[in-house]
Design a protein around this motif. Structure first.
Motif, short mmCIF file in Angstrom:
data_model
loop_
_atom_site.label_atom_id
_atom_site.label_comp_id
_atom_site.label_asym_id
_atom_site.label_seq_id
_atom_site.Cartn_x
_atom_site.Cartn_y
_atom_site.Cartn_z
N VAL A 414 0.85 -1.19 0.00
CA VAL A 414 0.00 0.00 0.00
C VAL A 414 0.89 1.24 0.00
O VAL A 414 1.65 1.48 0.92
N ASP A 415 0.83 1.98 -1.11
CA ASP A 415 1.57 3.24 -1.24
C ASP A 415 0.61 4.33 -0.80
O ASP A 415 -0.35 4.65 -1.50
N THR A 416 0.85 4.89 0.38
CA THR A 416 -0.12 5.77 1.01
C THR A 416 0.28 7.23 0.86
O THR A 416 1.33 7.64 1.33
N GLN A 419 -0.37 13.82 4.20
CA GLN A 419 0.49 14.91 4.68
C GLN A 419 0.25 15.17 6.16
O GLN A 419 -0.80 14.79 6.69
N THR A 420 1.17 15.92 6.76
CA THR A 420 0.98 16.36 8.13
C THR A 420 -0.40 17.02 8.28
O THR A 420 -1.13 16.78 9.25
N GLU A 421 -0.76 17.82 7.29
CA GLU A 421 -1.99 18.59 7.35
C GLU A 421 -3.23 17.73 7.21
O GLU A 421 -4.30 18.09 7.71
N GLY A 504 -0.28 21.44 -2.39
CA GLY A 504 1.08 21.85 -2.73
C GLY A 504 1.79 20.84 -3.62
O GLY A 504 2.94 21.04 -3.99
N ASP A 505 1.10 19.75 -3.95
CA ASP A 505 1.70 18.72 -4.81
C ASP A 505 1.12 18.78 -6.22
O ASP A 505 -0.03 19.16 -6.42
N GLY A 506 1.96 18.34 -7.16
CA GLY A 506 1.48 18.11 -8.51
C GLY A 506 1.11 16.65 -8.66
O GLY A 506 1.61 15.80 -7.92
N GLY A 519 5.13 15.19 -6.89
CA GLY A 519 6.02 15.93 -5.98
C GLY A 519 5.58 17.36 -5.81
O GLY A 519 4.57 17.80 -6.38
N ARG A 520 6.31 18.10 -5.02
CA ARG A 520 5.93 19.45 -4.62
C ARG A 520 6.03 20.43 -5.78
O ARG A 520 6.93 20.33 -6.62
N VAL A 521 5.12 21.38 -5.80
CA VAL A 521 5.23 22.43 -6.81
C VAL A 521 5.68 23.75 -6.18
O VAL A 521 5.90 24.73 -6.87
N HIS A 530 10.73 13.78 4.31
CA HIS A 530 10.30 14.87 5.20
C HIS A 530 10.49 16.20 4.52
O HIS A 530 11.49 16.45 3.88
N ARG A 531 9.49 17.02 4.73
CA ARG A 531 9.53 18.31 4.04
C ARG A 531 10.46 19.30 4.71
O ARG A 531 10.46 19.45 5.93
N LEU A 532 11.22 19.97 3.89
CA LEU A 532 12.09 21.04 4.39
C LEU A 532 11.84 22.24 3.50
O LEU A 532 11.62 22.11 2.31
C1 WT7 Z 1 4.39 15.38 1.48
C2 WT7 Z 1 3.91 15.43 2.90
C3 WT7 Z 1 2.48 11.89 5.50
C4 WT7 Z 1 3.60 11.31 6.09
C5 WT7 Z 1 4.99 11.64 5.71
C6 WT7 Z 1 5.29 12.96 5.10
C7 WT7 Z 1 4.88 13.67 -0.05
C8 WT7 Z 1 3.84 11.71 1.14
C9 WT7 Z 1 3.55 10.30 -0.50
C10 WT7 Z 1 3.28 9.23 -1.40
C11 WT7 Z 1 4.02 10.60 -3.14
C12 WT7 Z 1 4.08 11.49 -1.03
C13 WT7 Z 1 3.99 14.71 -0.71
C14 WT7 Z 1 3.29 15.36 0.47
N1 WT7 Z 1 4.27 12.34 0.02
N2 WT7 Z 1 3.42 10.47 0.84
N3 WT7 Z 1 2.80 8.05 -0.98
N4 WT7 Z 1 3.53 9.42 -2.71
N5 WT7 Z 1 4.32 11.64 -2.34
O1 WT7 Z 1 4.56 13.99 5.67
O2 WT7 Z 1 6.21 15.85 5.88
O3 WT7 Z 1 3.72 16.30 5.80
O4 WT7 Z 1 5.00 15.55 3.76
O5 WT7 Z 1 5.11 14.15 1.28
O6 WT7 Z 1 4.79 15.63 -1.38
O7 WT7 Z 1 2.82 16.66 0.21
P1 WT7 Z 1 4.87 15.49 5.34
#
Ligand code: WT7
Length: 649
Positions: A414-416, A419-421, A504-506, A519-521, A530-532
């Motif tokens: 399962v590819d889930t 986001q944090t939000e 925020g993703d494409g 990925g992020r736009v 992890h987002r930075l």
């Molecule tokens: C960003 C959220 C949610 C837990 C870990 C990260 C990317 C997350 C996937 C996936 C493609 C993904 C997105 C998203 N992302 N899971 N399965 N396939 N991209 O949490 O730090 O809030 O980051 O992680 O870009 O916006 P986060």
């Protein structure tokens, strides 16, 4: 930069159907059944979410399922419940009483198992300790801990008395911790004398001491003894964990809390400004965390479920602690590094505890691929029945390796996507129902109205790329940015109007409607899942006395997904000396933490800018990836800056 890290996602054609055996025992056992549930939920999302919420224990029923004043939502209005009661007390009346709630393994090899009854007891005692240290309903408590059971106990204890936790990942620096404590005005910090990582002891208490110097809100610091390292002690402020709980009663009534009472704040990077305090509340958050952990991971009573995330991230909140405990599952926690003492540690743990459901990040999978098949092959992994990934798009090669070498070809993946939000999983296969395609998170979960739209907010045809949005509120959505509702509005609900959440993703959808997240736009990079924010790394660099300007971009990285390249100009004719790179890396580590350490720093006389003075990061991204500079360069003030950088390569 090697070319093999650039994925050819568009040509991925493989489809993996769940086996008949898996489907037969699954909660949702066919694509048609998923479709049926999804349709019903789309027709009446409030009804769907109300039925999921009813699976929890409520102390007072809600009057209204949803109150939506875009972009602000309230779910289960008027209802009352307690998260800790749902995760613990609810399971004590039956056979789960003596079931392992938490199996923990420390990096040095020590281990502990807490049954539901024991975890309940520890939580009650710590909740009473918090109360006697002056913590009241609504107060904020910062948790800065290694990955030990007490981290979960601290979270559950806060939830029990209505205190709001803010877990700060133990890898963050003192400065990052300080900013987060200040923003939340935390009254108490829970920490430890350190933890174990890669065979070494690391400290936490010194960072807390440094951070708290500038945090007048903090009254008490509770310190768990984990490593026995020498630490400084401030007797008027510091309290040992074991002394705080000593003599505390194991009875602590869970406080019934309004469904919209804040449960936690978790800071995450945005493209501008300081980290955002993402605020989650009680009823809606727990509803979706519990509902998704059951459907996506298909949890059954005997499962041993291991999500490898640290509790410092949202994955640790929703899928190590709250989701699995609400579901009455056995959740496993491992303190240390995947490669300690040897590269097979994870697989040794799977074998030792008979892990059946395993959830990790693509960056970890890529690291394992590099270490070689021999390490997993040494261990009996036959207990595994289901695998998951989260954090970034998974490249099909890594997916295939995970499926074959770890899953023995028999475990669905399962590819889930979430986001944090979002608080909980938004797009994912259901393992017994959804045929999977390596690299795609497949379909939106029931009740989630995800779509791909163009810049005017119009849904694009399948096959076309666009912006990933969610068009209806859902119970586990963030409620606001703590203390900054204007930022909440601007960040998530302005691009496509106040009713549409922008991730925020494409993304694009294929002919079957499957989502492929691209990925992020925005100016956010995804390092090891992890987002930075590029802006935060830049301001750390510019904080160094030698630096005039800095531009930070992501570049493809074989293990981390994205790595960080920093382009730096030095002040007035300074030349980079021997140690300059090291000094700048140290400056970033101090400001943010090791996770943000640039992989490469490139010194340059000038940064490419537009005539209005904006740095053109898009071009720098091309340079960092070793690609041709593409797209429109007509607004570029002076092409020579770019030409020079490319020539230097
Ligand atoms: C960003 C959220 C949610 C837990 C870990 C990260 C990317 C997350 C996937 C996936 C493609 C993904 C997105 C998203 N992302 N899971 N399965 N396939 N991209 O949490 O730090 O809030 O980051 O992680 O870009 O916006 P986060």
């Amino acid at each position: 930069m090697s070319k093999d890290t650039i994925e050819s996602r568009l040509v991925e054609k493989r489809v993996f159907k769940p086996s008949a055996l898996f489907s037969k025992q699954a909660r949702v056992g066919s694509a048609a059944q998923r479709e049926k549930i999804t349709r019903a939920a789309a027709r009446d999302p409030e009804r769907y979410w109300a039925s999921e919420a009813k699976k929890l224990l409520w102390r007072k029923p809600w009057k209204k399922t949803l109150e939506w004043k875009p972009p602000f939502a309230k779910w289960f209005v008027g209802g009352a419940l307690n998260v800790s009661e749902n995760c613990l007390d609810r399971h004590l009346g039956g056979p789960r009483r003596n079931k392992a709630a938490l199996i923990w393994e420390g990096e040095p090899g020590d281990s502990r198992t807490l049954t539901y009854q024991q975890l309940h007891r520890e939580t009650c005692r710590f909740a009473n300790a918090l109360k006697s240290l002056g913590v009241k309903k609504g107060d904020r408590v910062a948790v800065y801990m290694p990955l030990v059971p007490e981290a979960a106990v601290a979270m559950l204890a806060c939830a029990r008395i209505g205190a709001v936790h803010s877990v700060v990942f133990g890898g963050f620096s003192a400065d990052s911790l300080r900013d987060r404590i200040q923003d939340a005005k935390a009254k108490l910090v829970v920490t430890a004398d350190g933890g174990f990582r890669k065979g070494q002891k690391f400290g936490l208490k010194q960072q807390v001491d440094d951070a708290v110097k500038d945090c007048p809100s903090v009254r008490k610091v509770v310190v768990l003894k984990r490593t026995d390292q020498p630490i400084a002690w401030h007797s008027e402020r510091d309290v040992w964990w074991h002394e705080a709980v000593d003599g505390q009663s194991a009875v602590c009534d869970p406080v019934p809390l309004d469904a919209e009472h804040p449960l936690f704040i978790l800071y995450t990077s945005g493209s501008t400004g300081k980290p955002k305090g993402v605020l989650h509340t009680t009823g809606g958050y727990l509803t979706v965390a519990a509902s998704t952990v059951e459907s996506v991971f298909d949890l059954k009573e005997p499962d041993v479920y291991w999500c490898t995330a640290d509790v410092g991230w949202i994955t640790g909140h929703s899928y190590v602690v709250y989701g699995p405990l609400a579901a009455g599952a056995t959740t496993l926690m491992y303190e240390g590094a995947p490669t300690c003492p040897g590269p097979d540690r994870f697989w040794a743990i799977v074998e030792k505890y008979g892990v059946s459901v395993f959830y990790t990040a693509p960056t970890a999978i890529r690291a394992f691929i590099r270490l070689g098949d021999a390490h997993p092959n040494k261990h009996d992994l036959s207990s595994l029945r289901l695998l998951g990934t989260v954090g970034e798009p998974i490249n099909p090669e890594a997916w295939a390796w995970y499926h074959r070498v770890i899953g023995g070809g028999r475990c669905p993946i399962v590819d889930t996507y979430w986001q944090t939000e979002t608080g909980a999983i938004m797009i994912s296969p259901l393992p017994g129902a959804t045929p999977t395609k390596p690299g795609s998170a497949t379909l939106a979960m029931p009740g989630i109205d995800a779509a791909v739209v163009d810049k005017d907010g119009k849904e694009v045809p399948h096959g076309t790329g666009g912006f990933l949005v969610v068009r209806k509120p859902w119970p586990s959505m963030l409620r606001t940015v703590y203390g900054d509702p204007a930022r909440y509005k601007k960040q998530y609900f302005s691009e496509f109007g106040p009713k549409v959440y922008f991730t925020g993703d494409g993304a694009r959808r294929d002919k079957d409607g499957y989502f492929w997240v691209l990925g992020r736009v925005d100016d956010v990079i995804n390092v090891s899942g992890h987002r930075l924010s590029t802006m935060e790394v830049e301001s750390a660099l510019v904080g160094h006395p030698k630096v005039a300007e800095a531009a930070v971009v992501g570049m493809p990285h074989a293990v981390k997904g994205q790595g960080i390249t920093a382009f730096v100009t030095l002040k007035g004719g300074l030349q980079p000396g021997n140690g300059t790179t090291r000094e700048l890396v140290a400056a970033v580590e101090k400001a943010i933490g090791a996770i943000a350490r640039p992989d490469r720093i490139r010194f340059t006389d000038a940064l490419p800018k537009t005539r209005s003075g904006k740095i053109m990061r898009r071009l720098l991204r091309n340079v960092a990836a070793g690609e041709e500079v593409s797209g429109d360069t007509t607004t570029l003030e002076d092409f020579s800056a770019i030409a020079k950088l490319q020539a230097d390569e």
